[in-house]
Design a protein around this motif. Structure first.
Motif, PDB file in Angstrom:
ATOM      1  N   PRO A 168       0.826  -1.205   0.000  1.00 47.99           N
ATOM      2  CA  PRO A 168       0.000   0.000   0.000  1.00 47.99           C
ATOM      3  C   PRO A 168       0.862   1.258   0.000  1.00 47.99           C
ATOM      4  O   PRO A 168       1.937   1.295   0.603  1.00 47.99           O
ATOM      5  CB  PRO A 168      -0.794  -0.115   1.310  1.00 47.99           C
ATOM      6  CG  PRO A 168      -0.777  -1.563   1.644  1.00 47.99           C
ATOM      7  CD  PRO A 168       0.543  -2.075   1.161  1.00 47.99           C
ATOM      8  N   LEU A 169       0.358   2.298  -0.660  1.00 50.88           N
ATOM      9  CA  LEU A 169       1.130   3.527  -0.849  1.00 50.88           C
ATOM     10  C   LEU A 169       1.522   4.170   0.481  1.00 50.88           C
ATOM     11  O   LEU A 169       2.686   4.494   0.709  1.00 50.88           O
ATOM     12  CB  LEU A 169       0.313   4.512  -1.687  1.00 50.88           C
ATOM     13  CG  LEU A 169       0.958   5.868  -1.983  1.00 50.88           C
ATOM     14  CD1 LEU A 169       2.241   5.692  -2.761  1.00 50.88           C
ATOM     15  CD2 LEU A 169      -0.012   6.758  -2.750  1.00 50.88           C
ATOM     16  N   GLY A 170       0.555   4.372   1.361  1.00 51.25           N
ATOM     17  CA  GLY A 170       0.853   5.054   2.617  1.00 51.25           C
ATOM     18  C   GLY A 170       1.851   4.299   3.472  1.00 51.25           C
ATOM     19  O   GLY A 170       2.826   4.869   3.971  1.00 51.25           O
ATOM     20  N   LEU A 171       1.646   3.008   3.625  1.00 57.91           N
ATOM     21  CA  LEU A 171       2.567   2.195   4.414  1.00 57.91           C
ATOM     22  C   LEU A 171       3.946   2.177   3.775  1.00 57.91           C
ATOM     23  O   LEU A 171       4.968   2.243   4.460  1.00 57.91           O
ATOM     24  CB  LEU A 171       2.024   0.771   4.547  1.00 57.91           C
ATOM     25  CG  LEU A 171       2.891  -0.193   5.357  1.00 57.91           C
ATOM     26  CD1 LEU A 171       2.966   0.239   6.805  1.00 57.91           C
ATOM     27  CD2 LEU A 171       2.368  -1.619   5.245  1.00 57.91           C
ATOM     28  N   GLY A 172       3.990   2.098   2.453  1.00 52.42           N
ATOM     29  CA  GLY A 172       5.270   2.070   1.758  1.00 52.42           C
ATOM     30  C   GLY A 172       6.074   3.325   1.990  1.00 52.42           C
ATOM     31  O   GLY A 172       7.276   3.269   2.299  1.00 52.42           O
ATOM     32  N   GLN A 173       5.430   4.486   1.855  1.00 56.16           N
ATOM     33  CA  GLN A 173       6.146   5.742   1.999  1.00 56.16           C
ATOM     34  C   GLN A 173       6.519   6.039   3.446  1.00 56.16           C
ATOM     35  O   GLN A 173       7.620   6.512   3.735  1.00 56.16           O
ATOM     36  CB  GLN A 173       5.316   6.889   1.425  1.00 56.16           C
ATOM     37  CG  GLN A 173       5.201   6.859  -0.084  1.00 56.16           C
ATOM     38  CD  GLN A 173       4.578   8.127  -0.638  1.00 56.16           C
ATOM     39  OE1 GLN A 173       4.222   9.040   0.093  1.00 56.16           O
ATOM     40  NE2 GLN A 173       4.439   8.190  -1.946  1.00 56.16           N
ATOM     41  N   LEU A 174       5.598   5.778   4.366  1.00 50.36           N
ATOM     42  CA  LEU A 174       5.828   6.153   5.760  1.00 50.36           C
ATOM     43  C   LEU A 174       6.695   5.157   6.520  1.00 50.36           C
ATOM     44  O   LEU A 174       7.469   5.548   7.384  1.00 50.36           O
ATOM     45  CB  LEU A 174       4.489   6.302   6.484  1.00 50.36           C
ATOM     46  CG  LEU A 174       3.592   7.459   6.044  1.00 50.36           C
ATOM     47  CD1 LEU A 174       2.267   7.404   6.796  1.00 50.36           C
ATOM     48  CD2 LEU A 174       4.276   8.797   6.278  1.00 50.36           C
ATOM     49  N   ARG A 175       6.549   3.870   6.237  1.00 49.23           N
ATOM     50  CA  ARG A 175       7.188   2.867   7.073  1.00 49.23           C
ATOM     51  C   ARG A 175       8.061   1.867   6.311  1.00 49.23           C
ATOM     52  O   ARG A 175       9.122   1.468   6.782  1.00 49.23           O
ATOM     53  CB  ARG A 175       6.117   2.079   7.846  1.00 49.23           C
ATOM     54  CG  ARG A 175       5.159   2.944   8.642  1.00 49.23           C
ATOM     55  CD  ARG A 175       5.792   3.507   9.898  1.00 49.23           C
ATOM     56  NE  ARG A 175       4.843   4.323  10.638  1.00 49.23           N
ATOM     57  CZ  ARG A 175       4.977   5.626  10.851  1.00 49.23           C
ATOM     58  NH1 ARG A 175       6.041   6.260  10.379  1.00 49.23           N
ATOM     59  NH2 ARG A 175       4.079   6.296  11.541  1.00 49.23           N
ATOM     60  N   LEU A 176       7.622   1.425   5.134  1.00 49.57           N
ATOM     61  CA  LEU A 176       8.262   0.290   4.482  1.00 49.57           C
ATOM     62  C   LEU A 176       9.529   0.672   3.726  1.00 49.57           C
ATOM     63  O   LEU A 176      10.455  -0.135   3.623  1.00 49.57           O
ATOM     64  CB  LEU A 176       7.269  -0.370   3.523  1.00 49.57           C
ATOM     65  CG  LEU A 176       7.592  -1.790   3.058  1.00 49.57           C
ATOM     66  CD1 LEU A 176       7.664  -2.738   4.239  1.00 49.57           C
ATOM     67  CD2 LEU A 176       6.539  -2.267   2.059  1.00 49.57           C
ATOM     68  N   ASN A 177       9.592   1.880   3.203  1.00 49.14           N
ATOM     69  CA  ASN A 177      10.732   2.288   2.391  1.00 49.14           C
ATOM     70  C   ASN A 177      12.051   2.112   3.144  1.00 49.14           C
ATOM     71  O   ASN A 177      13.024   1.575   2.609  1.00 49.14           O
ATOM     72  CB  ASN A 177      10.563   3.741   1.954  1.00 49.14           C
ATOM     73  CG  ASN A 177      11.623   4.175   0.960  1.00 49.14           C
ATOM     74  OD1 ASN A 177      11.735   3.630  -0.116  1.00 49.14           O
ATOM     75  ND2 ASN A 177      12.424   5.160   1.338  1.00 49.14           N
ATOM     76  N   GLY A 178      12.092   2.543   4.392  1.00 45.33           N
ATOM     77  CA  GLY A 178      13.311   2.411   5.187  1.00 45.33           C
ATOM     78  C   GLY A 178      13.701   0.964   5.417  1.00 45.33           C
ATOM     79  O   GLY A 178      14.890   0.618   5.411  1.00 45.33           O
ATOM     80  N   LEU A 179      12.696   0.107   5.617  1.00 44.88           N
ATOM     81  CA  LEU A 179      12.993  -1.311   5.838  1.00 44.88           C
ATOM     82  C   LEU A 179      13.583  -1.953   4.585  1.00 44.88           C
ATOM     83  O   LEU A 179      14.491  -2.788   4.673  1.00 44.88           O
ATOM     84  CB  LEU A 179      11.726  -2.057   6.248  1.00 44.88           C
ATOM     85  CG  LEU A 179      11.182  -1.805   7.656  1.00 44.88           C
ATOM     86  CD1 LEU A 179      10.020  -2.749   7.946  1.00 44.88           C
ATOM     87  CD2 LEU A 179      12.271  -1.969   8.700  1.00 44.88           C
ATOM     88  N   VAL A 180      13.071  -1.581   3.425  1.00 46.93           N
ATOM     89  CA  VAL A 180      13.593  -2.158   2.178  1.00 46.93           C
ATOM     90  C   VAL A 180      15.052  -1.749   1.979  1.00 46.93           C
ATOM     91  O   VAL A 180      15.893  -2.568   1.586  1.00 46.93           O
ATOM     92  CB  VAL A 180      12.733  -1.715   0.973  1.00 46.93           C
ATOM     93  CG1 VAL A 180      13.400  -2.136  -0.336  1.00 46.93           C
ATOM     94  CG2 VAL A 180      11.346  -2.316   1.058  1.00 46.93           C
ATOM     95  N   LEU A 181      15.371  -0.494   2.263  1.00 47.74           N
ATOM     96  CA  LEU A 181      16.761  -0.047   2.132  1.00 47.74           C
ATOM     97  C   LEU A 181      17.674  -0.789   3.115  1.00 47.74           C
ATOM     98  O   LEU A 181      18.809  -1.142   2.779  1.00 47.74           O
ATOM     99  CB  LEU A 181      16.846   1.464   2.367  1.00 47.74           C
ATOM    100  CG  LEU A 181      16.141   2.319   1.310  1.00 47.74           C
ATOM    101  CD1 LEU A 181      16.184   3.785   1.697  1.00 47.74           C
ATOM    102  CD2 LEU A 181      16.784   2.121  -0.065  1.00 47.74           C
TER     103      LEU A 181
END
Length: 305
Positions: free
Chosen positions: A99-112
């Motif tokens: 989901p867009l909101g979860l991806g931008q707020l929380r998930l992006n850092g985890l993927v990096l």
């Protein structure tokens, strides 16, 4: 015909966009690669590629076959490695949907963080708020929040999030005080896109479970837009704790009727098949299953509900 070789040539043709590029990679010739794929098409009885002098595109059947054929090749290569006693390292491209909101707020850092741990893995993170077809869109792993899960997918529940009633202090200062759930009916409600006449929402509290009317003049299909609307003082809403945890901590939003809340939101990882799963997908899911419950606003999953 060597079908594994033919499938490999087709998959690489889709990925490279050129039969000549496949020929160079295979130390062959363009006519040979073309004949190999043509033989595969004849054997299957369908056209997989549309060829012209300047471009190479997949047909609808070719697009679907590519997603499955790529997995067949991966499984074949892993089977060969296993038979030879080789230790495989997680590597290659991993397509992830969230989901867009979860991806931008929380998930992006985890993927990096994940990429730093596994330098040979590449991740394509596709963020949107619609339910994609994992096989059709070539997605390896999807993260889903609540909602009905597709029956043909394998789901692994990894985390839960509470859902609060929230609003900005500025909104609450301009409107009548909310002392009990019944008072919510006269306030402006903002939520994820719903029918124009609103819907009945259940909340849980000291008096058990009750229903409140959540009719609204404004619905939006983006959790980020809902978050921004709260900050602008446009109304109150019911939202998962991960979406507003930081705003509650800073005082930019506050909970309404804090002894009341809606049923929790569950986070699940989905993948297309229990039969085969690449090593990169396996390590990614293990990583996310460990880390997402530790994110602000999440907790370990609640089972048996």
């Amino acid at each position: 015909m060597d079908q594994i070789r033919a499938i490999r040539s087709f998959v690489r043709a889709v990925e490279l966009g050129s039969l000549s590029a496949v020929a160079r990679e295979e130390h062959s010739t363009q006519p040979t690669v073309s004949k190999t794929i043509a033989a595969l098409e004849k054997d299957m009885g369908v056209r997989l590629l549309e060829r012209s002098t300047t471009s190479l595109t997949t047909t609808e059947q070719g697009k679907r076959f590519y997603a499955r054929a790529k997995r067949v090749l991966e499984e074949f290569n892993e089977a060969v490695s296993d038979a030879r006693g080789l230790t495989e390292k997680p590597a290659g491209l991993l397509r992830v949907n969230a989901p867009l909101g979860l991806g931008q707020l929380r998930l992006n850092g985890l993927v990096l963080e994940f990429l730093a741990l596994y330098p040979e893995i590449e991740v394509e993170l596709i963020l949107n708020d619609r339910f994609v077809d994992l096989v059709e869109d070539g997605v390896d792993v999807a993260l889903r929040l609540a909602g009905e899960l597709p029956p043909n997918m394998i789901a692994r529940k990894i985390a839960s999030a509470e859902r609060y009633l929230v609003a900005a202090p500025a909104y609450l200062a301009r409107h009548p005080e909310i002392r009990r759930p019944e008072d919510l009916a006269s306030h402006r409600y903002i939520g994820f896109a719903r029918p124009a006449n609103g819907e009945v929402t259940r909340i849980n509290g000291p008096a058990g479970t009750i229903e409140i009317a959540t009719g609204s003049r404004y619905q939006v299909n983006s959790s980020l837009a809902i978050r921004e609307s709260f900050l602008m003082g446009a109304g109150f809403g019911i939202c998962p704790s991960w979406l507003v945890h930081d705003l509650l901590e800073s005082g930019q939003l506050q909970r309404i009727l804090p002894e009341w809340s809606a049923s929790g939101q569950e986070a699940s990882l989905l993948y297309p098949s229990r039969r085969y799963q690449s090593l990169r997908a396996t390590v990614f899911m293990q990583f996310m299953a460990e880390r997402i419950p530790k994110l602000p606003g999440f907790s370990a999953p609640v089972f048996g509900r």
